[in-house]
Structures are given as C-alpha cells and as structure tokens.
Write a protein that holds these residues in place. Structure first.
Motif, PDB file in Angstrom:
ATOM      1  N   GLY A  21      20.623  10.437   1.198  1.00 48.75           N
ATOM      2  CA  GLY A  21      20.730  10.423  -0.255  1.00 48.75           C
ATOM      3  C   GLY A  21      19.383  10.338  -0.936  1.00 48.75           C
ATOM      4  N   LEU A  22      18.377   9.819  -0.235  1.00 47.90           N
ATOM      5  CA  LEU A  22      17.051   9.684  -0.826  1.00 47.90           C
ATOM      6  C   LEU A  22      16.345  11.033  -0.863  1.00 47.90           C
ATOM      7  N   GLN A  23      15.803  11.370  -2.029  1.00 54.90           N
ATOM      8  CA  GLN A  23      14.995  12.570  -2.179  1.00 54.90           C
ATOM      9  C   GLN A  23      13.641  12.193  -2.785  1.00 54.90           C
ATOM     10  N   ILE A  24      12.578  12.841  -2.289  1.00 54.14           N
ATOM     11  CA  ILE A  24      11.209  12.574  -2.741  1.00 54.14           C
ATOM     12  C   ILE A  24      10.613  13.856  -3.299  1.00 54.14           C
ATOM     13  N   LYS A  52      15.443  12.293   5.856  1.00 58.29           N
ATOM     14  CA  LYS A  52      16.389  12.047   6.938  1.00 58.29           C
ATOM     15  C   LYS A  52      16.505  10.551   7.175  1.00 58.29           C
ATOM     16  N   PRO A  53      17.719   9.973   7.093  1.00 57.51           N
ATOM     17  CA  PRO A  53      17.854   8.523   7.266  1.00 57.51           C
ATOM     18  C   PRO A  53      17.630   8.092   8.715  1.00 57.51           C
ATOM     19  N   ARG A  54      17.043   6.922   8.862  1.00 58.78           N
ATOM     20  CA  ARG A  54      16.811   6.346  10.186  1.00 58.78           C
ATOM     21  C   ARG A  54      17.097   4.852  10.074  1.00 58.78           C
ATOM     22  N   THR A  55      18.202   4.401  10.677  1.00 58.39           N
ATOM     23  CA  THR A  55      18.698   3.041  10.437  1.00 58.39           C
ATOM     24  C   THR A  55      17.898   1.949  11.133  1.00 58.39           C
ATOM     25  N   ASP A  56      17.045   2.316  12.101  1.00 54.21           N
ATOM     26  CA  ASP A  56      16.253   1.286  12.770  1.00 54.21           C
ATOM     27  C   ASP A  56      14.931   1.027  12.053  1.00 54.21           C
ATOM     28  N   SER A  57      14.742   1.649  10.909  1.00 55.83           N
ATOM     29  CA  SER A  57      13.475   1.538  10.205  1.00 55.83           C
ATOM     30  C   SER A  57      13.662   0.940   8.814  1.00 55.83           C
ATOM     31  N   PHE A  58      12.553   0.524   8.237  1.00 58.99           N
ATOM     32  CA  PHE A  58      12.468   0.268   6.803  1.00 58.99           C
ATOM     33  C   PHE A  58      11.598   1.357   6.197  1.00 58.99           C
ATOM     34  N   ILE A  59      12.027   1.868   5.050  1.00 62.49           N
ATOM     35  CA  ILE A  59      11.175   2.779   4.294  1.00 62.49           C
ATOM     36  C   ILE A  59      10.330   1.939   3.352  1.00 62.49           C
ATOM     37  N   VAL A  60       9.027   2.145   3.419  1.00 64.10           N
ATOM     38  CA  VAL A  60       8.101   1.465   2.523  1.00 64.10           C
ATOM     39  C   VAL A  60       7.596   2.485   1.515  1.00 64.10           C
ATOM     40  N   ASN A  61       7.730   2.180   0.227  1.00 59.60           N
ATOM     41  CA  ASN A  61       7.140   3.088  -0.733  1.00 59.60           C
ATOM     42  C   ASN A  61       6.202   2.370  -1.695  1.00 59.60           C
ATOM     43  N   VAL A  62       5.123   3.081  -1.996  1.00 63.22           N
ATOM     44  CA  VAL A  62       4.086   2.573  -2.886  1.00 63.22           C
ATOM     45  C   VAL A  62       4.624   2.497  -4.301  1.00 63.22           C
ATOM     46  N   GLY A  63       4.365   1.379  -4.966  1.00 59.73           N
ATOM     47  CA  GLY A  63       4.732   1.235  -6.363  1.00 59.73           C
ATOM     48  C   GLY A  63       3.522   1.369  -7.269  1.00 59.73           C
ATOM     49  N   ASP A  64       3.783   1.379  -8.569  1.00 58.21           N
ATOM     50  CA  ASP A  64       2.717   1.557  -9.551  1.00 58.21           C
ATOM     51  C   ASP A  64       1.637   0.485  -9.439  1.00 58.21           C
ATOM     52  N   VAL A  65       2.046  -0.766  -9.184  1.00 57.45           N
ATOM     53  CA  VAL A  65       1.069  -1.856  -9.114  1.00 57.45           C
ATOM     54  C   VAL A  65       0.095  -1.629  -7.963  1.00 57.45           C
ATOM     55  N   ALA A 106      -2.391   1.119  -8.803  1.00 53.02           N
ATOM     56  CA  ALA A 106      -3.481   0.595  -9.630  1.00 53.02           C
ATOM     57  C   ALA A 106      -4.440  -0.248  -8.812  1.00 53.02           C
ATOM     58  N   ALA A 107      -3.902  -1.115  -7.934  1.00 48.88           N
ATOM     59  CA  ALA A 107      -4.743  -2.004  -7.134  1.00 48.88           C
ATOM     60  C   ALA A 107      -5.613  -1.221  -6.151  1.00 48.88           C
ATOM     61  N   SER A 108      -5.131  -0.050  -5.715  1.00 50.23           N
ATOM     62  CA  SER A 108      -5.906   0.788  -4.789  1.00 50.23           C
ATOM     63  C   SER A 108      -6.790   1.778  -5.538  1.00 50.23           C
ATOM     64  N   ASN A 109      -6.867   1.640  -6.845  1.00 48.78           N
ATOM     65  CA  ASN A 109      -7.631   2.544  -7.716  1.00 48.78           C
ATOM     66  C   ASN A 109      -7.199   3.999  -7.541  1.00 48.78           C
ATOM     67  N   GLY A 110      -5.902   4.172  -7.353  1.00 40.10           N
ATOM     68  CA  GLY A 110      -5.331   5.519  -7.290  1.00 40.10           C
ATOM     69  C   GLY A 110      -5.296   6.143  -5.922  1.00 40.10           C
ATOM     70  N   ARG A 111      -5.801   5.446  -4.902  1.00 39.57           N
ATOM     71  CA  ARG A 111      -5.815   6.050  -3.566  1.00 39.57           C
ATOM     72  C   ARG A 111      -4.402   6.141  -2.996  1.00 39.57           C
ATOM     73  N   TYR A 112      -3.636   5.068  -3.073  1.00 41.45           N
ATOM     74  CA  TYR A 112      -2.229   5.121  -2.684  1.00 41.45           C
ATOM     75  C   TYR A 112      -1.416   5.566  -3.888  1.00 41.45           C
ATOM     76  N   ARG A 113      -0.355   6.353  -3.646  1.00 39.75           N
ATOM     77  CA  ARG A 113       0.322   7.037  -4.735  1.00 39.75           C
ATOM     78  C   ARG A 113       1.762   6.579  -4.903  1.00 39.75           C
ATOM     79  N   SER A 114       2.113   6.272  -6.115  1.00 43.52           N
ATOM     80  CA  SER A 114       3.496   5.979  -6.496  1.00 43.52           C
ATOM     81  C   SER A 114       4.148   7.296  -6.892  1.00 43.52           C
ATOM     82  N   VAL A 115       5.185   7.690  -6.159  1.00 43.52           N
ATOM     83  CA  VAL A 115       5.715   9.051  -6.233  1.00 43.52           C
ATOM     84  C   VAL A 115       7.143   9.059  -6.764  1.00 43.52           C
ATOM     85  N   LEU A 116       7.480  10.113  -7.503  1.00 46.84           N
ATOM     86  CA  LEU A 116       8.842  10.286  -8.001  1.00 46.84           C
ATOM     87  C   LEU A 116       9.836  10.376  -6.845  1.00 46.84           C
TER      88      LEU A 116
END
Length: 392
Positions: free
Chosen positions: A273-276, A288-301, A304-314
């Motif tokens: 169901g997740l689309q990026i 593709k879902p994978r139940t043995d994992s956690f999905i980590v996604n970058v947030g806006d904060v 900002a803290a990485s000065n734009g290097r890590y990206r918060s994505v739609l």
C-alpha cells in the motif's frame, strides 16, 4: 450524533435499512469528519459507489494500484543493523554507506535485525486488530476530534479535499493506559502493556538509527544526543487500518505528504500500500512489503538537521478492494530547537534552514497541500538557498 450501529460480528445487529441509510447520509454531511468511519462504511457499502466524501480529486488519484506487479514496484535498500555491532570494519562501512545513500536518494530505507522483538510485534498487531474490530460506538469513547493529537478517528490536515479511506488511532506510551481504559474499562492492560513495550523498543531503535545516520553525516554519532534526552524525546504511535474499498482507483488511504518529524519507523503487514514519489522519474513507486523489517523514513526535522543532505520525500498509501492492510507508524522526534551543525555548513553548501522547534512547526506542518515545494522549504528555507533546498 454518536453512531449506534455496528458491523456484523463486531457488535449489536444492524438497524433496518432505511434507518441505516439515513444514518449514513447524516455522517456524510458532517464537515468536521470526526465521526466518519471508513471501516463501517466499507462493510456496509461494499460493492456500491464510493461515498462522495472519500472521492479524491482527479489529479490526486492513484494511477497505479499496488497489486500490479511491474517495474514500478521496488524493494527499498535493506540494511542489516547487526553490522554496526560487528568487528568487521569493511562490513560496517558498507552498511553505513548503504543507509546513508538510501536516505540521500529515496529518503527511505528498510532495516532488519533491528532488535524489536518479533513476538512483541505480533502481539501488538493482534491488539491493534482487536481495537479496530470494536463497535464504532465503543471506539467513539476515545474519539479524536479536530485539533486533538490523540485518540481514534481520521488523520486531519487543513485544506483536505477528501477523506482518507482509513481508520487511525494515535497514542503515546504515557497516555496509552488512559486511552485503553476508554475502550476496555475492565481489561485495558492487555492492550496497554503490549503497546507500551512496543513503543519503548521502537524508541530505542529510533535512537540507534539516529546515531548511525549522524555518523553518516561525518559527525560524532552522539552529536544530536542533547536533542533526544528523556525530557526532549517525543514519540507518537499511529495505528492505521485500511479496510476494503469499493472503488480504490478513486480513493487514497493516506494523502501524499512528507512527514514533518525527525524519523518515522514503520512496521506494516504483508499487504502492499505504501507508495513513494521519485522526483527524478516523476513517478510513484510501489514499495514491496517486507514483514521482518522496519521502514525508516527521513522527516522534515532530520532534513533540516542534516542541512538538506537527507531528504524528506513525498509518500502516500493506496487501498484495494480485496485485502485489508494494517500498519504501525512510530513518529520519533525532539522538542528541542533544531539547527544544522556548523560542520555541515560550507560556502558550497550554505545553511539552508533557519532554526525552529517542533512546537513551532507543528502549528502549520499539516496545513499544506501536496506540491513540489515542501512545507519545510515553504516555512523555514533561508532565501539565499531555498531554490536548491530539495534538489539533490
């Protein structure tokens, strides 16, 4: 008007058809959307047209369903977190490079061997299913009204053109007992004990991932530790249930958005169901879902803290007509004022965002509609560098 009806097998028997339709019509006219319950509507209206309040504008509708296997389905980069406890230097370096690259490009990464107990995850999922199976009249005892942070109901944004086809429940580990007691007055600990333990373990995962990503910026792993003391750490769990949808091509489970937090740690079941959104391809990709994992996604904060290097994505959630979906998103954040470290600011990459706090940001973070310019850039980009703030 509280709802008094419920679905077969989940509570009292249904009222006569005429009364039922009149009640549904009443709900559909509610402008605050607090009483709207997609799970109830899904069962009652299966096979009929999608209620108008859930019909997305043409430009927002999913053009590719998640059940279609194609080149537009991706398995996000997978990082084995056990590598960071290894004495094998090259193995650790490769894992670090992989997680950094994923957060610079996709803004998302999957982690395995994450340290969250699998039996606890399964127990927590079972309790969340039990919550969403409660009759609506019981769930309304913990109703989340517009403007509130916690409770049962809809996900609220201002300027929302249509309702999300989903039920949600927001809590944290400090108010878990309080909200569980509203649903199960004499048996709340069965739910609260599992969920509290789950949030605690996912918080620990958030700290570990944060330190890895901080190291990936070329900083000491503990550089942001002062942002995440016991007093400053803010964690919220949002449990999402996506019921069967009669017309999934016209609906969304969750509208397109960027997470305003530091990190999101998502566990989902086997239903996709997740689309990026991928900017370079100008295309939505199914994850593709994978139940043995956690999905980590970058947030806006974190962006900002990485000065734009890590990206918060739609990203967004789509729904289907044949299988329900359950996900649990833990939003990992800090209440401290965030600013990019001086080590990340150079003449070639000047400071991109002015300092801000979560308390300040949350007042407006959910007011923006989907667009190429994020709410972070709209609100906090420093003018001299805002034009390139999301271009990598």
């Amino acid at each position: 008007m509280p709802l008094s009806m419920s679905t077969p097998g989940l509570g009292p028997s249904l009222p006569p058809t005429t009364e039922l339709l009149a009640s549904l019509a009443n709900i559909a006219q509610r402008t605050d959307s607090a009483m709207t319950n997609a799970g109830l509507l899904s069962v009652l209206l299966q096979g009929s047209k999608l209620p108008e309040i859930y019909v997305q504008p043409e430009q927002d509708r999913p053009t590719k369903s998640h059940d279609v296997q194609s080149e537009l389905e991706v398995e996000l980069p997978v990082v084995d977190l056990s590598a960071f406890n290894s004495a094998d230097g090259p193995l650790r370096d490769a894992a670090l490079a992989k997680i950094v690259r994923a957060c610079e490009t996709w803004g998302f990464v999957q982690v395995i061997n994450h340290g969250v107990d699998i039996e606890l995850i399964e127990k927590c999922e079972a309790e969340v299913h039990r919550l969403f199976q409660l009759p609506v009249c019981i769930k309304e005892n913990a109703l989340r009204v517009p403007g509130a942070l916690y409770g049962y109901g809809a996900n609220f944004w201002l300027n929302l053109p249509a309702m999300n086809w989903a039920e949600s429940f927001h809590i944290n580990k400090h108010n878990c007992k309080e909200y569980a007691a509203k649903l199960w007055p004499s048996d709340y600990e069965r739910f609260s004990s599992s969920v509290e333990k789950y949030i605690t373990q996912v918080e620990d995962l958030g700290h570990r991932v944060r330190r890895v990503l901080t190291e990936g910026l070329g900083l000491e792993a503990g550089h942001f530790d002062n942002y995440f003391t016991e007093e400053e750490t803010v964690s919220t769990l949002r449990m999402n249930f996506y019921p069967l949808c009669p017309e999934p091509s016209k609906a969304l489970g969750l509208k397109a958005h960027r997470d305003p937090h530091f990190l999101t740690l998502l566990h989902q079941d086997s239903t996709g169901g997740l689309q990026i959104w991928n900017e370079s391809r100008d295309e939505w990709f199914n994850v593709k879902p994978r139940t043995d994992s956690f999905i980590v996604n970058v947030g806006d904060v974190l962006q900002a803290a990485s000065n734009g290097r890590y990206r918060s994505v739609l990203h967004r959630a789509v729904v289907n007509s044949y299988k329900t979906r359950l996900s649990m998103a833990c939003f990992f954040n800090t209440s401290a004022t965030v600013v990019a470290p001086s080590e990340l600011i150079t003449p070639e990459n000047p400071q991109r965002y002015r300092p801000f706090s979560w308390k300040e940001y949350i007042r407006t973070a959910y007011t923006f509609t989907t667009g190429k310019v994020s709410q972070l850039d709209e609100l906090y980009a420093i003018q001299s560098s805002s034009a390139g703030a999301t271009e990598q």
